[in-house]
Write a protein that holds these residues in place. Structure first.
Motif, PDB file in Angstrom:
ATOM      1  N   PHE A 152       0.843  -1.194   0.000  1.00 12.87           N
ATOM      2  CA  PHE A 152       0.000   0.000   0.000  1.00 12.87           C
ATOM      3  C   PHE A 152       0.880   1.247   0.000  1.00 12.87           C
ATOM      4  CE2 PHE A 152      -2.483  -3.306   2.053  1.00 12.87           C
ATOM      5  CZ  PHE A 152      -3.776  -3.115   1.580  1.00 12.87           C
ATOM      6  N   THR A 153       0.381   2.304  -0.625  1.00 11.09           N
ATOM      7  CA  THR A 153       1.063   3.601  -0.547  1.00 11.09           C
ATOM      8  C   THR A 153       0.321   4.558   0.387  1.00 11.09           C
ATOM      9  OG1 THR A 153      -0.112   4.310  -2.547  1.00 11.09           O
ATOM     10  CG2 THR A 153       2.120   3.439  -2.838  1.00 11.09           C
ATOM     11  N   SER A 154      -0.757   4.083   0.978  1.00  8.19           N
ATOM     12  CA  SER A 154      -1.560   4.900   1.899  1.00  8.19           C
ATOM     13  C   SER A 154      -1.570   4.267   3.280  1.00  8.19           C
ATOM     14  CB  SER A 154      -3.002   5.015   1.380  1.00  8.19           C
ATOM     15  OG  SER A 154      -3.887   5.448   2.397  1.00  8.19           O
ATOM     16  N   VAL A 155      -1.187   5.044   4.298  1.00  8.69           N
ATOM     17  CA  VAL A 155      -1.222   4.551   5.676  1.00  8.69           C
ATOM     18  C   VAL A 155      -2.651   4.216   6.088  1.00  8.69           C
ATOM     19  CG1 VAL A 155      -0.857   5.189   8.103  1.00  8.69           C
ATOM     20  CG2 VAL A 155       0.882   5.764   6.386  1.00  8.69           C
ATOM     21  N   LYS A 156      -3.575   5.064   5.715  1.00  8.96           N
ATOM     22  CA  LYS A 156      -4.983   4.843   6.084  1.00  8.96           C
ATOM     23  C   LYS A 156      -5.504   3.530   5.521  1.00  8.96           C
ATOM     24  CE  LYS A 156      -9.526   7.072   6.034  1.00  8.96           C
ATOM     25  NZ  LYS A 156     -10.299   8.278   5.620  1.00  8.96           N
ATOM     26  N   GLU A 157      -5.161   3.238   4.268  1.00  9.58           N
ATOM     27  CA  GLU A 157      -5.613   2.000   3.630  1.00  9.58           C
ATOM     28  C   GLU A 157      -4.871   0.793   4.208  1.00  9.58           C
ATOM     29  OE1 GLU A 157      -7.850   1.432   1.039  1.00  9.58           O
ATOM     30  OE2 GLU A 157      -8.545   3.505   1.183  1.00  9.58           O
ATOM     31  N   GLY A 158      -3.565   0.911   4.323  1.00 11.36           N
ATOM     32  CA  GLY A 158      -2.755  -0.231   4.741  1.00 11.36           C
ATOM     33  C   GLY A 158      -2.935  -0.628   6.191  1.00 11.36           C
ATOM     34  N   ALA A 159      -3.167   0.360   7.053  1.00 11.18           N
ATOM     35  CA  ALA A 159      -3.282   0.081   8.488  1.00 11.18           C
ATOM     36  C   ALA A 159      -4.700  -0.291   8.908  1.00 11.18           C
ATOM     37  CB  ALA A 159      -2.807   1.286   9.292  1.00 11.18           C
ATOM     38  N   LYS A 160      -5.616  -0.220   7.981  1.00 10.69           N
ATOM     39  CA  LYS A 160      -7.023  -0.531   8.280  1.00 10.69           C
ATOM     40  C   LYS A 160      -7.156  -1.978   8.746  1.00 10.69           C
ATOM     41  CE  LYS A 160     -11.659  -0.336   6.219  1.00 10.69           C
ATOM     42  NZ  LYS A 160     -12.412  -0.063   4.968  1.00 10.69           N
ATOM     43  N   GLY A 161      -7.742  -2.179   9.914  1.00 13.72           N
ATOM     44  CA  GLY A 161      -7.980  -3.518  10.445  1.00 13.72           C
ATOM     45  C   GLY A 161      -6.764  -4.209  11.023  1.00 13.72           C
ATOM     46  N   ALA A 162      -5.637  -3.504  11.121  1.00 13.33           N
ATOM     47  CA  ALA A 162      -4.420  -4.123  11.664  1.00 13.33           C
ATOM     48  C   ALA A 162      -4.539  -4.342  13.166  1.00 13.33           C
ATOM     49  CB  ALA A 162      -3.207  -3.251  11.360  1.00 13.33           C
ATOM     50  N   ASP A 163      -4.056  -5.481  13.625  1.00 17.40           N
ATOM     51  CA  ASP A 163      -3.984  -5.748  15.066  1.00 17.40           C
ATOM     52  C   ASP A 163      -2.717  -5.146  15.658  1.00 17.40           C
ATOM     53  OD1 ASP A 163      -6.346  -7.491  15.153  1.00 17.40           O
ATOM     54  OD2 ASP A 163      -5.117  -8.851  13.961  1.00 17.40           O
TER      55      ASP A 163
END
Length: 296
Positions: free
Chosen positions: A72-83
């Motif tokens: 991902f190039t977006s923190v918002k997209e990539g970190a979504k749902g991360a534990d």
């Protein structure tokens, strides 16, 4: 915890993503640069190929590992749902504070935020979030797929529960976690960097040459790599940054960076990654060649 996000696809970031993915975790590898992500994934593939060649894993495991990573190039997209999010960006305080502030805003309340920082205060990083009890340090060693140690750093407010969970997760990665408290340089670099700095001072003051200094430590102290070669491997700019953190944070003149180190960084002689440091890496042979000149 099953879903992991890793911020930064450089040497440490891609190594961390590699280890999590190889151990069955779903990994989001995040970087603002698409080119950096491509390079990071190529490095992971190359390191997996090396493991296959050494018969440590098979082709099926290699494919599974790569399939466990999404970029991902977006923190918002990539970190979504991360534990768990592990930040492995450049060792720059302002950048890390900016990243953690954003992570605090976009991540679920339950998400644990970890930093791979080698020297910057976890307490300071946690202070820009609304979840300081869920902020912790996970200092992996380079190269991540090979080195067993993970230095687990508790910030002032890090909870016992979060510390225990991260310690257990590190073991699931096949690593050996060691818990330390949040003081400048933690343990690894508080001990390592003064040794490297003293080796540079010894060169600077003409006590011995590069080859001699490294040979003494390898042959006499059973170090696998001499301190000057290790400095090149780490990056002289990174060494300088950590020494500045130690000097500023502890206020002791024994952590003052050697003027030679400062000059080399300013001249762009950063070690292996720039092609020249204490050794010359552009000579085209496997043998270490001492760089030609060191100006005081």
């Amino acid at each position: 915890m099953e879903n992991i996000a890793v911020i930064g696809s450089g040497t440490m970031g891609n190594g961390i993503a590699h280890v999590f993915a190889q151990n069955g975790f779903k990994v989001s590898l995040i970087d603002i640069s698409e080119a950096a992500l491509e390079k990071g994934m190529a490095t992971i593939a190359k390191n997996l190929d090396r493991q296959v060649k050494k018969e440590k894993i098979d082709e099926a495991k290699k494919t599974e590992t790569l399939n466990n990573i999404t970029t991902f190039t977006s923190v918002k997209e990539g970190a979504k749902g991360a534990d768990l999010v592990v930040e492995a960006a450049t060792e720059n305080t302002d950048l890390k504070l900016k990243i953690f502030k954003e992570l605090d805003e976009v991540c679920d309340e339950k998400t644990i935020l970890a930093s791979n920082t080698s020297s910057i205060s976890i307490t300071k990083i946690a202070s820009v979030t609304n979840r300081p009890e869920k902020v912790i340090g996970m200092h992996f060693m380079n190269p991540v797929p090979v080195m067993k140690l993970v230095e687990i750093i508790r910030g002032y407010s890090t909870s016992d529960e979060v510390t225990e969970r991260i310690m257990e997760m590190s073991k699931k990665l096949g690593k050996i976690p060691e818990e330390v408290n949040d003081y400048p340089g933690f343990i690894a670099n508080r001990i390592l960097m003064p040794m490297i700095n003293e080796a540079i001072f010894s060169l600077f003051e003409g006590v011995a040459g590069v080859k001699e200094i490294d040979s003494v430590m390898k042959l006499g102290m059973a170090h696998p790599m001499g301190p000057l070669q290790l400095a090149d491997f780490i990056g002289l700019d990174v060494c300088l940054s950590i020494l500045n953190v130690l000097h500023d944070g502890l206020g002791d003149p024994k952590y003052r960076p050697c003027p030679l180190l400062i000059n080399m960084v300013q001249a762009g002689k950063l070690g292996a990654k720039s092609g020249e440091g204490f050794y010359d890496y552009g000579h085209g042979t496997k043998d270490l060649v001492v760089a030609s000149t060191f100006k005081k």
